[in-house]
Design a protein around this motif. Structure first.
Motif, PDB file in Angstrom:
ATOM      1  N   TYR A 183     -35.274  17.770 -68.447  1.00 63.06           N
ATOM      2  CA  TYR A 183     -35.392  16.803 -69.537  1.00 63.06           C
ATOM      3  C   TYR A 183     -36.828  16.330 -69.678  1.00 63.06           C
ATOM      4  O   TYR A 183     -37.341  16.171 -70.781  1.00 63.06           O
ATOM      5  CB  TYR A 183     -34.454  15.621 -69.301  1.00 63.06           C
ATOM      6  CG  TYR A 183     -33.004  16.035 -69.290  1.00 63.06           C
ATOM      7  CD1 TYR A 183     -32.570  17.100 -70.062  1.00 63.06           C
ATOM      8  CD2 TYR A 183     -32.072  15.381 -68.508  1.00 63.06           C
ATOM      9  CE1 TYR A 183     -31.258  17.500 -70.050  1.00 63.06           C
ATOM     10  CE2 TYR A 183     -30.748  15.771 -68.484  1.00 63.06           C
ATOM     11  CZ  TYR A 183     -30.346  16.840 -69.258  1.00 63.06           C
ATOM     12  OH  TYR A 183     -29.049  17.240 -69.247  1.00 63.06           O
ATOM     13  N   ARG A 184     -37.493  16.131 -68.524  1.00 65.61           N
ATOM     14  CA  ARG A 184     -38.866  15.662 -68.592  1.00 65.61           C
ATOM     15  C   ARG A 184     -39.750  16.734 -69.241  1.00 65.61           C
ATOM     16  O   ARG A 184     -40.548  16.453 -70.139  1.00 65.61           O
ATOM     17  CB  ARG A 184     -39.371  15.351 -67.190  1.00 65.61           C
ATOM     18  CG  ARG A 184     -40.688  14.572 -67.197  1.00 65.61           C
ATOM     19  CD  ARG A 184     -41.400  14.756 -65.905  1.00 65.61           C
ATOM     20  NE  ARG A 184     -40.571  14.382 -64.766  1.00 65.61           N
ATOM     21  CZ  ARG A 184     -40.693  13.241 -64.112  1.00 65.61           C
ATOM     22  NH1 ARG A 184     -41.581  12.371 -64.478  1.00 65.61           N
ATOM     23  NH2 ARG A 184     -39.931  12.978 -63.073  1.00 65.61           N
ATOM     24  N   THR A 185     -39.566  17.969 -68.819  1.00 63.99           N
ATOM     25  CA  THR A 185     -40.380  19.049 -69.367  1.00 63.99           C
ATOM     26  C   THR A 185     -40.176  19.172 -70.873  1.00 63.99           C
ATOM     27  O   THR A 185     -41.137  19.264 -71.639  1.00 63.99           O
ATOM     28  CB  THR A 185     -39.995  20.382 -68.703  1.00 63.99           C
ATOM     29  OG1 THR A 185     -40.032  20.199 -67.297  1.00 63.99           O
ATOM     30  CG2 THR A 185     -40.925  21.481 -69.106  1.00 63.99           C
ATOM     31  N   LEU A 186     -38.894  19.153 -71.289  1.00 66.30           N
ATOM     32  CA  LEU A 186     -38.642  19.298 -72.723  1.00 66.30           C
ATOM     33  C   LEU A 186     -39.127  18.083 -73.496  1.00 66.30           C
ATOM     34  O   LEU A 186     -39.560  18.201 -74.639  1.00 66.30           O
ATOM     35  CB  LEU A 186     -37.160  19.553 -72.964  1.00 66.30           C
ATOM     36  CG  LEU A 186     -36.749  20.979 -72.578  1.00 66.30           C
ATOM     37  CD1 LEU A 186     -35.265  21.160 -72.710  1.00 66.30           C
ATOM     38  CD2 LEU A 186     -37.472  22.002 -73.435  1.00 66.30           C
ATOM     39  N   ALA A 187     -39.069  16.899 -72.845  1.00 65.30           N
ATOM     40  CA  ALA A 187     -39.595  15.707 -73.523  1.00 65.30           C
ATOM     41  C   ALA A 187     -41.080  15.862 -73.763  1.00 65.30           C
ATOM     42  O   ALA A 187     -41.589  15.530 -74.841  1.00 65.30           O
ATOM     43  CB  ALA A 187     -39.324  14.468 -72.684  1.00 65.30           C
ATOM     44  N   TYR A 188     -41.800  16.397 -72.766  1.00 71.02           N
ATOM     45  CA  TYR A 188     -43.235  16.583 -72.943  1.00 71.02           C
ATOM     46  C   TYR A 188     -43.494  17.628 -74.019  1.00 71.02           C
ATOM     47  O   TYR A 188     -44.420  17.503 -74.816  1.00 71.02           O
ATOM     48  CB  TYR A 188     -43.890  16.997 -71.624  1.00 71.02           C
ATOM     49  CG  TYR A 188     -43.938  15.889 -70.593  1.00 71.02           C
ATOM     50  CD1 TYR A 188     -43.469  14.617 -70.897  1.00 71.02           C
ATOM     51  CD2 TYR A 188     -44.437  16.102 -69.318  1.00 71.02           C
ATOM     52  CE1 TYR A 188     -43.508  13.608 -69.976  1.00 71.02           C
ATOM     53  CE2 TYR A 188     -44.476  15.090 -68.388  1.00 71.02           C
ATOM     54  CZ  TYR A 188     -44.016  13.843 -68.704  1.00 71.02           C
ATOM     55  OH  TYR A 188     -44.050  12.836 -67.791  1.00 71.02           O
TER      56      TYR A 188
ATOM     57  N   CYS B 185     -40.559  11.011 -73.510  1.00 76.90           N
ATOM     58  CA  CYS B 185     -41.423  11.317 -74.643  1.00 76.90           C
ATOM     59  C   CYS B 185     -42.344  10.131 -74.926  1.00 76.90           C
ATOM     60  O   CYS B 185     -43.532  10.307 -75.199  1.00 76.90           O
ATOM     61  CB  CYS B 185     -40.557  11.633 -75.859  1.00 76.90           C
ATOM     62  SG  CYS B 185     -41.305  12.771 -76.981  1.00 76.90           S
ATOM     63  N   VAL B 186     -41.785   8.920 -74.824  1.00 78.48           N
ATOM     64  CA  VAL B 186     -42.584   7.724 -75.084  1.00 78.48           C
ATOM     65  C   VAL B 186     -43.674   7.586 -74.034  1.00 78.48           C
ATOM     66  O   VAL B 186     -44.848   7.356 -74.367  1.00 78.48           O
ATOM     67  CB  VAL B 186     -41.665   6.480 -75.110  1.00 78.48           C
ATOM     68  CG1 VAL B 186     -42.470   5.222 -74.921  1.00 78.48           C
ATOM     69  CG2 VAL B 186     -40.902   6.421 -76.411  1.00 78.48           C
TER      70      VAL B 186
END
Lengths: 253, 383
Positions: A183-188, B185-186
């Protein structure tokens, strides 16, 4: 990604004026979605099927799109016959299937398919830029038309950005799973996508300023209604009126 | 988060269309020509992001990201979401033309509301709070949307109640994933491109911190308090923090600058010496590290205190207490009694040495003025 895969062809609909198609699709969707009678839905579906055949499109992509539409429709077929009260037709596992429920599910499926087919047959047969110009000519708010214009122009660009970054992830052996790392990777990745789209929009605006943009967008295309357009409009109008009559004839007379 | 064609009654469709038209109208009116490419590209990015699929256990969900959209665009999220949904309807036949208004309302309304609520934390100074607020925006925007889907489906008829529950409930995994993703993302954007979240550019923040730092720096200075009592000079030295000035050199001079007495303060910061008579005396305190304070004391002619002994002797005190011991005792008691009062005076002195309201306002004025000049410079260089 080609954004308008059905637009190259040479059928009656391909040659038609986009304004007529826009108006026709809008009215068709309005009548079909609000019409109460199953007979009207059947008529609409038949008409939409005919329109699709006239467009002479490749079958495979059309069928794929229709499968997506009917995935949701399947849910209604599974639930509505049991939840709608009405005359029982039969029993499955002790639950009665009602005639009204089946009709309701059928009606929903017919409506959804009819509107999807008409959208493919009429709207998707025009290049998207023609549709945008048609919208501009139909006096849709200029800012909205500009947003449409830019987002259609850059959808494939942004998608390429995403595909590129995704390829980079895969080269680094990224395998998505249900964990925080994914999730972190895709968020970035998503964040970077937004940063790039923002930067690109700044550059676009600067390029526009450089070419003397002063807030007004000029539409170059001038559509001219030809005789075939008038004929097609008349056919569409007859179809719409007869569908409306089928839907509301009982309530009116 | 789509409702497909053919389900909803015309009243609900009309209500959705009205909300969408209103929202899009307001959103467009606030849009300057400069922002249009930005809104459009964000809109196409949302369209692309909705193609990204994420694994959640055995199933795979696709992103909605309407919360982020609200954060980036505010009310302009309405036209952006309208365009993205119209493109989805055109490209994939998701949703549809007649339900476009309802779908826009379902996605854009929660986006705008949640973003407005949590915006302050997301732009705030704490990274952790921003992450939590980001999670809340992402999850709540989807949750509110799911709730609206449920309500709208219930409006379609009683027989849709089960489907409404199913549709709203199926958003729970989406909600969780979306929340976590939006949070990360934030935090990512706060580091990489704060201006996208409407934060002040980091250079300017640094500039503010430096200015504010210099304003609030506390001066560590020495104060000297001098008084005269019965021909004896008393001096007390203390730092602005209130702590006594221990073992510091004290010089007492007369008005001509001749050194009269010199000595050191005791552990309480006190110093006393006999005064020869009337006049103006200057007391100088030299604490360590170059701290230095000066105070002058004017001793005037006082009425002779002849009658004092007689008053003292007439006091009905116990036997064997002579006047000197009594005086010492009184002095001690008085000092103890007056100690709180002195503390108060010290505190007020300390407070008056700190920056007051006027100084703070002045400092803020300077900051705003400098920022204005800075921004003016930027705007000039851009054109």
């Amino acid at each position: 990604m080609k954004v308008d895969p059905f637009s190259d062809g040479n059928s009656l609909w391909h040659r038609m004026d986009p304004r007529v198609k826009l108006l026709g699709t809008f009215l068709f969707a309005l009548i079909t979605s609000t019409g109460p009678s199953v007979g009207g839905d059947l008529f609409a579906f038949g008409w939409a099927l005919l329109a699709l055949l006239v467009a002479r499109l490749r079958r495979r992509p059309v069928i794929i799109r229709l499968l997506a539409v009917n995935g949701v429709g399947l849910l209604f077929w599974c639930v509505l016959p049991f939840t709608v009260q009405g005359d029982p037709l039969g029993h499955i596992w002790g639950c009665s299937i009602s005639r009204q429920g089946l009709l309701k599910a059928a009606s929903i499926s017919l409506k959804a398919n009819a509107i999807a087919l008409i959208t493919i047959a009429w709207l998707c047969t025009s290049p998207l830029m023609d549709l945008i110009h048609g919208l501009a000519r139909l006096k849709i708010h200029s800012k909205l038309v500009q947003i449409f214009f830019f987002s259609i122009r850059y959808v494939s660009v942004m998608r390429n950005e995403y595909v590129r970054m995704n390829r980079g992830l895969q080269m680094r052996c990224f395998r998505p799973g249900t964990n925080l790392h994914t999730y972190r990777t895709l968020a970035y990745l998503v964040g970077m996508l937004f940063v790039r789209s923002h930067d690109r929009s700044r550059r676009i605006y600067q390029a526009m300023l450089l070419r003397g943009f002063s807030g007004r967008f000029f539409v170059m295309d001038r559509f001219r209604m030809r005789r075939s357009d008038y004929v097609a409009s008349a056919v569409i109008a007859i179809c719409l009126v007869s569908e409306g009559a089928l839907h509301w004839a009982k309530t009116m007379f | 988060m789509h409702i497909s064609e053919g389900i909803l009654p015309s009243g609900v469709l009309a209500a959705g269309a009205l909300i969408a038209v209103g929202g899009v109208g307001i959103g467009l009116r606030k849009l300057t020509p400069e922002k249009i490419p930005e809104v459009a590209l964000l809109s196409s990015t949302f369209f692309v992001a909705s193609l990204i699929h994420l694994p959640v256990g055995p199933v795979s969900v696709h992103l909605v990201l309407n919360g982020l959209c609200g954060l980036f665009l505010g009310l302009a999220a309405f036209p952006a979401i309208l365009v993205a949904l119209a493109l989805q309807a055109l490209f994939f036949q998701y949703g549809g033309i007649s339900v476009l208004g309802v779908n826009v309302a379902i996605m854009a309304l929660p986006a705008v509301v949640t973003a407005r609520i949590f915006r302050a934390w997301i732009r705030g100074s704490s990274d952790l709070l921003a992450w939590i607020a980001g999670c809340a925006v992402g999850a709540l925007a989807v949750a509110m949307g799911a709730l609206m889907v449920g309500v709208v489906l219930c409006l379609a008829g009683d027989s849709f109640r089960e489907i409404a529950l199913l549709a709203a409930g199926s958003h729970i995994p989406v909600m969780l994933v979306e929340g976590i993703l939006t949070g990360f993302c934030v935090t990512f954007l706060r580091r990489v491109r704060p201006s996208l979240l409407g934060m002040i550019p980091s250079k300017l923040v640094l500039f503010f911190i430096i200015i504010l730092g210099t304003v609030t720096a506390e001066a560590h200075r020495v104060n000297l308090f001098v008084w005269e009592d019965q021909g004896v000079l008393h001096a007390e030295g203390y730092f602005s923090s209130g702590s006594p000035c221990m073992d510091a050199e004290v010089h007492v001079r007369d008005s001509n600058g001749n050194l009269l007495v010199s000595g050191n303060t005791d552990p309480k910061g006190l110093f006393s010496c006999p005064l020869p008579g009337v006049g103006v005396w200057t007391v100088e305190l030299l604490a360590s590290m170059g701290h230095h304070a000066e105070a002058s004391l004017e001793v005037r002619e006082r009425p002779p205190s002849v009658s004092e002994p007689s008053v003292e002797s007439s006091l009905p005190f116990e036997n064997g207490t002579d006047s000197l011991e009594l005086e010492n005792r009184l002095r001690r008691v008085l000092r103890e009694e007056l100690y709180p009062l002195r503390e108060t005076i010290h505190l007020s002195h300390k407070a008056s040495n700190r920056p007051g309201v006027t100084e703070i306002l002045g400092g803020i004025g300077i900051i705003v003025g400098l920022a204005g000049a800075y921004l003016w410079g930027i705007s000039r260089s851009k054109i």
